[in-house]
Each structure stands twice: as C-alpha cells, then as structure tokens.
Design an enzyme around this catalytic site. Structure first.
Site, PDB file in Angstrom:
ATOM      1  N   PRO A 230      -1.443  24.033  55.227  1.00 53.14           N
ATOM      2  CA  PRO A 230      -2.094  22.713  55.114  1.00 53.14           C
ATOM      3  C   PRO A 230      -3.609  22.858  55.142  1.00 53.14           C
ATOM      4  O   PRO A 230      -4.221  23.008  56.205  1.00 53.14           O
ATOM      5  CB  PRO A 230      -1.576  21.960  56.352  1.00 53.14           C
ATOM      6  CG  PRO A 230      -1.247  23.032  57.338  1.00 53.14           C
ATOM      7  CD  PRO A 230      -0.794  24.218  56.546  1.00 53.14           C
ATOM      8  N   ASP A 401      -7.923  26.048  57.054  1.00 50.66           N
ATOM      9  CA  ASP A 401      -6.594  25.757  57.567  1.00 50.66           C
ATOM     10  C   ASP A 401      -6.728  24.642  58.600  1.00 50.66           C
ATOM     11  O   ASP A 401      -7.322  24.841  59.667  1.00 50.66           O
ATOM     12  CB  ASP A 401      -6.014  27.024  58.199  1.00 50.66           C
ATOM     13  CG  ASP A 401      -4.570  26.852  58.672  1.00 50.66           C
ATOM     14  OD1 ASP A 401      -4.132  25.700  58.827  1.00 50.66           O
ATOM     15  OD2 ASP A 401      -3.898  27.879  58.906  1.00 50.66           O
ATOM     16  N   HIS A 402      -6.174  23.468  58.287  1.00 47.70           N
ATOM     17  CA  HIS A 402      -6.356  22.308  59.155  1.00 47.70           C
ATOM     18  C   HIS A 402      -5.609  22.456  60.476  1.00 47.70           C
ATOM     19  O   HIS A 402      -5.844  21.686  61.423  1.00 47.70           O
ATOM     20  CB  HIS A 402      -5.899  21.041  58.437  1.00 47.70           C
ATOM     21  CG  HIS A 402      -6.842  19.887  58.607  1.00 47.70           C
ATOM     22  ND1 HIS A 402      -7.410  19.568  59.812  1.00 47.70           N
ATOM     23  CD2 HIS A 402      -7.322  18.984  57.713  1.00 47.70           C
ATOM     24  CE1 HIS A 402      -8.191  18.512  59.667  1.00 47.70           C
ATOM     25  NE2 HIS A 402      -8.169  18.139  58.401  1.00 47.70           N
ATOM     26  N   ARG A 403      -4.717  23.427  60.582  1.00 49.01           N
ATOM     27  CA  ARG A 403      -4.042  23.672  61.852  1.00 49.01           C
ATOM     28  C   ARG A 403      -4.993  24.309  62.860  1.00 49.01           C
ATOM     29  O   ARG A 403      -4.805  24.188  64.076  1.00 49.01           O
ATOM     30  CB  ARG A 403      -2.832  24.597  61.643  1.00 49.01           C
ATOM     31  CG  ARG A 403      -1.754  24.057  60.736  1.00 49.01           C
ATOM     32  CD  ARG A 403      -0.704  25.129  60.463  1.00 49.01           C
ATOM     33  NE  ARG A 403      -1.275  26.296  59.788  1.00 49.01           N
ATOM     34  CZ  ARG A 403      -0.609  27.406  59.527  1.00 49.01           C
ATOM     35  NH1 ARG A 403       0.660  27.512  59.894  1.00 49.01           N
ATOM     36  NH2 ARG A 403      -1.199  28.416  58.907  1.00 49.01           N
TER      37      ARG A 403
END
Length: 431
Positions: A230, A401-403
């Site tokens: 994501p 990486d949005h995590r």
C-alpha cells in the site's frame, strides 16, 4: 574410474534456478579444484561457479542458454590417472563450499543453515527494533528440495522469512503451503496474464515470445511484490539552479568531483537522518528501522534495471559517494558486480531524468519503505524575490510504504530534500 556429479549450488537470494551463460570447460578437459567451470546468470548477476573436484570432465548436463534448477546436475567429473586428486580449498559460495572436510568422494555439499538476520548478512548495519524481539529468519534459507523452492517462488514467498519445522529448521513443503502469500490476488493476476497471453482467434498475430528468465523474471517478480504494497506518492518542484552551479564549479576544478547524482545521494542521506522512519521495512508483524543508510542506486544496464548498493552511505563524503557510485554502476553494466553488492539496500534513489522525462511514480524496491525519483532539469519561468525569472527546475517524487509512515513524515522528508537541493551547501555541511 569413479565419476562425481557436481550439482548447481545455492548461490543465494533463495535461488530456484540459473541460466547457463557460457561453459568455461568442455568434455575431456582436466580441471583443478576451484577452477571456474561455468558462468551462470542468477536473478542478480552473472557468476562464475568454481569446481569442488579435480579430474577430467566427462559430461556437461546443460547447453549454453539452458536453465538448471538448484541441486540439478551441472557436470560430471571423473578421476584422472595417478594419485587421488586433492579435495577442497575453502573457496565458498553461498550454501556450497570446497572445504577439505566436504571433499569426501560421493558426498554432496552441505548447505548453510546458520540463522542470521537478512539485513545484517547483506551489510554492516544493525537494525533498531522495537522492545519486543522476534526471531529472525535465516540469511540463507534452509531448503534442500528444488520442489519446495519452486513452490515458494510460485506463491511469491521469500524463503528467508519462513520458519522451518523440519529437522534443524529445514523448510518443508508443508511450511510453504501453510504460509500466507504476500497478496491473495497475485495468483489470480498471474492466471489472468496467462490467459491474455494466449492468442485469440482473429486477434493480432504474435511476432515473438520471449521467456521471462534470469533477471527479467526477477524484475517481474519484484515488481509484482511491489504492487502489493500500500503505497502513496508525494512530489514537489524545486529550483535546483544552485545545485547545478555547484556541480559545474566542482567539475571545473576536477573531473573526479561529485556529479549531480552523488550530490543528490548526500541530500537523500541527510533526509533519511532527519526522517529515519523511511529508512525502514516491514518484516512480519514489526517495522524494522536501520541504523545505517545503505543506499540503492537504480541503474539501467544491458541486462535490465539493477540496483547496486552504496554501503554505509551516511558515513561517506560527496567525493567518496561519487567514486563508489562510479565503481558500482560500471561493474553493474559490465555484469561483473557480485550478488552481495546488489542486495540489502534500505532506500533507493532513482534518477530517471536521464531518460528525458519530467516525472514518474517509481515502484518500491521491496522490502524498502521508500524510493526517491528525480526528473530531468529544465529551464523554466520561476518567481524569485517577487520577480519572474528563468531557473533550473527539477521535480522530485517520493513513493513510500504507508504501513511504515504517514504523510507528515513523507512530506517532511521530501520538503527537506527540496530545500537542500535549492541550498546544496547545507547538504555538504551536513556530515
């Protein structure tokens, strides 16, 4: 005369198979221990494979251009007349060595199963983890069966991150089958791609079919993994007139002075120091932040896109960074860079401006959490001090990486990069 069958060793990176590029010996040749036998193309580079035996070559088991699976026969070596040949030299590849105690006739090579953290095996940095420590996966996966390797590759699994339930931590087929694939849609997407590759009656004629082998297959697999992450993208235009001027001034004094890419690498390192959340990756249920910056430099080569790694980039000056980039890129383009220098980066810098494009949204280089893209530099109208003038403008894009982090961190990093690109003296002073 007794014959010894030499099988393709595990050359690292969870190798499934390798392509024969060039045989360096022929049937009837007498070979010595550690003599290079064959050049094979792995997922990362072209590697010479040395012989663990001395004797006469009696058979080659694959043609040039053919693909050989790990643990499948490469060639057969028979004894020569005279005293028994010496075995072993200590020349070691990943999971395969020619140490004297491994040279007993008929005994197959041993595989390394020691558990080391994947990142620490590739470089010198030590990851800073959260308070809860989890067991780390082995740098070299404990796998004996090529079937298990192929099954893991088909499911998009990295064997280094699996825990084996077999004897001594051996990874079994059941371990692979019970592991969760990185994306449930990968299999369906692969099937859909296969369907579309089949000619449809009345459709366009097929000019050629090019197998996805070697590095092209690796690129396809890594980009498929990247697409499952994501991500989000932020970008900004920056006035890099002073950066270009600094480059020109330095180059006027010395041809070996830092170029734009080395200066941008220094700026990137400064940004990662300020925002360490981007110098990280996701492993299982934890975010791993790295103490050092091992900077990947995206480089186009005749074999495809490779990412050589500048180890310990945070400790290098701009001039040292320039020399290391020059060395790595030249070796990558000539196919001489070993796999160890193509793995283990913590962040990637991609200068696609050299292709004449203004901007892009580059794909992550898994398992990294960020990649900085740099577009071409163009003369454009720009407002300076309330007046319109012509300046050198460049677009920077950060895919993250949005995590691992949110927009505040990503935006802060990119703004910091743009500010230093506009005032590069600050980047050189930040060491």
């Amino acid at each position: 005369m007794s014959a010894r069958e030499f099988r393709l060793p595990d050359l690292g990176e969870g190798l499934v198979d390798a392509e024969i590029v060039r045989w360096l010996v022929a049937v009837g040749d007498i070979v010595a221990v550690d003599q290079p036998l064959v050049e094979v193309e792995t997922a990362k580079s072209v590697v010479e494979v040395p012989s663990p035996y001395a004797g006469v070559v009696t058979a080659l088991h694959a043609p040039e251009g053919g693909t050989v699976a790990v643990d499948a026969p490469l060639l057969t070596v028979g004894d020569t007349a005279g005293p028994p040949p010496a075995q072993g030299s200590g020349n070691v590849l990943v999971g395969y060595g020619t140490a004297p105690d491994a040279g007993t006739k008929g005994r197959r090579r041993r595989r390394a199963t020691a558990a080391h953290a994947p990142r620490q095996a590739a470089g010198s940095r030590a990851p800073a983890r959260t308070a809860v420590a989890h067991p780390t996966a082995p740098a070299v996966p404990a796998v004996l069966s090529p079937v298990v390797r192929r099954l893991a590759a088909d499911r998009g699994l990295d064997l280094r991150h699996l825990r084996g339930t077999g004897p001594g931590g051996l990874i079994t087929r059941r371990d692979v089958e019970s592991a969760t694939p990185p994306a449930e849609t990968d299999t369906a997407a692969t099937a859909a791609a296969s369907d579309t590759a089949t000619p449809v009656p009345g459709g366009p004629a097929v000019a050629s079919r090019i197998p996805l082998t070697g590095i092209r297959r690796t690129i396809a697999e890594r980009l498929t993994r990247s697409a499952a992450v994501p991500t989000a993208t932020v970008w900004v235009d920056a006035d890099v007139t002073e950066l270009v001027r600094l480059r020109d001034t330095l180059r006027a004094r010395s041809a070996d002075a830092p170029g734009l890419l080395a200066l941008l690498a220094r700026i990137t390192v400064s940004g990662l120091r300020r925002f360490p959340g981007l110098n990280a990756s996701v492993h299982g249920e934890e975010i791993v932040r790295y103490a050092d910056v091992d900077l990947g430099i995206a480089a186009q080569t005749p074999r495809g896109l490779l990412v050589p790694v500048v180890r310990g980039a945070g400790a290098l000056t701009a001039s040292e960074t320039q020399r290391e980039i020059t060395r790595l890129v030249a070796a990558a383009r000539s196919g001489e860079l070993p796999p160890a220098e193509l793995t283990g980066s913590t962040f990637t810098l991609n200068n696609y401006g050299g292709f004449g494009v203004d901007g892009s949204s580059p794909l992550l280089n898994p398992p990294e959490a960020g990649i900085l893209g740099v577009g071409r530099i163009l003369a454009r109208p720009w407002v300076v001090g309330g007046e319109l003038t012509v300046r050198q403008i460049c677009q920077f894009a950060l895919v993250f990486d949005h995590r691992v982090c949110d927009g505040e961190t990503a935006g802060g990093f990119l703004r910091h990069v743009a500010d230093l690109a506009e005032h590069p003296a600050l980047a050189l002073a930040d060491h």
